[in-house]
Design a protein around this motif. Structure first.
Motif, PDB file in Angstrom:
ATOM      1  N   CYS A 170       0.830  -1.213   0.000  1.00 23.18           N
ATOM      2  CA  CYS A 170       0.000   0.000   0.000  1.00 23.18           C
ATOM      3  C   CYS A 170       0.860   1.256   0.000  1.00 23.18           C
ATOM      4  N   LEU A 201      -4.897  -6.857  -1.954  1.00 19.36           N
ATOM      5  CA  LEU A 201      -6.258  -7.303  -1.635  1.00 19.36           C
ATOM      6  C   LEU A 201      -6.273  -8.776  -1.231  1.00 19.36           C
ATOM      7  N   SER A 221      -4.724  -9.142   2.230  1.00 23.03           N
ATOM      8  CA  SER A 221      -5.658  -8.651   3.246  1.00 23.03           C
ATOM      9  C   SER A 221      -6.806  -9.619   3.460  1.00 23.03           C
ATOM     10  N   LEU A 263      -9.464  -4.665   6.442  1.00 21.36           N
ATOM     11  CA  LEU A 263     -10.453  -3.866   5.715  1.00 21.36           C
ATOM     12  C   LEU A 263      -9.861  -2.535   5.271  1.00 21.36           C
ATOM     13  N   LEU A 264      -9.079  -1.906   6.135  1.00 20.96           N
ATOM     14  CA  LEU A 264      -8.440  -0.639   5.790  1.00 20.96           C
ATOM     15  C   LEU A 264      -7.408  -0.828   4.681  1.00 20.96           C
ATOM     16  N   GLY A 284      -7.156  -3.325   2.503  1.00 20.69           N
ATOM     17  CA  GLY A 284      -7.814  -3.735   1.267  1.00 20.69           C
ATOM     18  C   GLY A 284      -8.520  -2.586   0.572  1.00 20.69           C
ATOM     19  N   THR A 285      -9.192  -1.753   1.349  1.00 21.38           N
ATOM     20  CA  THR A 285      -9.878  -0.590   0.778  1.00 21.38           C
ATOM     21  C   THR A 285      -8.880   0.388   0.178  1.00 21.38           C
ATOM     22  N   LEU A 286      -7.798   0.637   0.892  1.00 21.24           N
ATOM     23  CA  LEU A 286      -6.766   1.542   0.397  1.00 21.24           C
ATOM     24  C   LEU A 286      -6.147   1.010  -0.893  1.00 21.24           C
ATOM     25  N   TYR A 292      -7.454  -1.107  -3.064  1.00 19.71           N
ATOM     26  CA  TYR A 292      -8.427  -1.095  -4.155  1.00 19.71           C
ATOM     27  C   TYR A 292      -8.625   0.313  -4.713  1.00 19.71           C
ATOM     28  N   ILE A 293      -8.810   1.274  -3.832  1.00 14.36           N
ATOM     29  CA  ILE A 293      -9.063   2.647  -4.282  1.00 14.36           C
ATOM     30  C   ILE A 293      -7.843   3.196  -5.030  1.00 14.36           C
TER      31      ILE A 293
END
Length: 105
Positions: A36, A64, A67, A92-93, A95-97, A99-100
């Motif tokens: 990340c 992802l 995570s 979750l944090l 993976g979201t980071l 992905y975005i």
């Protein structure tokens, strides 16, 4: 006479068990966090720099997957009984980071 499962989890043993279970989770989340950081520092040189975008997308997918593996590990019953709820926030944090950032690069 009780036929159910005995509760052998002692409160004083829980701290040591949290360390024993937390180290594998931390070792799983470290590569995802590093990926990340690399994703956040990635900056394409030109608008048509497809190679950097493809590499960032691949790194996002890898982060992802890592995570998700950590989240699946933390959903095991021994982790759910022992670890705090904030351990669910880490994958979750991350993976979201990932992905975005991979989708907006």
């Amino acid at each position: 006479m009780t036929y159910g499962r005995e509760n052998i989890d002692l409160p004083e043993d829980r701290g040591c068990l949290q360390w024993v279970l937390g180290v594998p989770l931390a070792l799983i989340y470290l590569p995802a966090a590093y990926i990340c950081v690399l994703l956040l520092s990635a900056d394409p040189i030109a608008p048509l720099d497809h190679r950097t975008r493809d590499d960032a997308h691949a790194m996002g997918v890898i982060a992802l997957c890592i995570s998700f593996a950590g989240l699946l590990l933390s959903l095991l019953p021994v982790y759910r009984r022992t670890m705090n709820r904030w351990w669910y926030a880490v994958p979750l944090l991350l993976g979201t980071l990932a992905y975005i950032r991979a989708e907006t690069l």
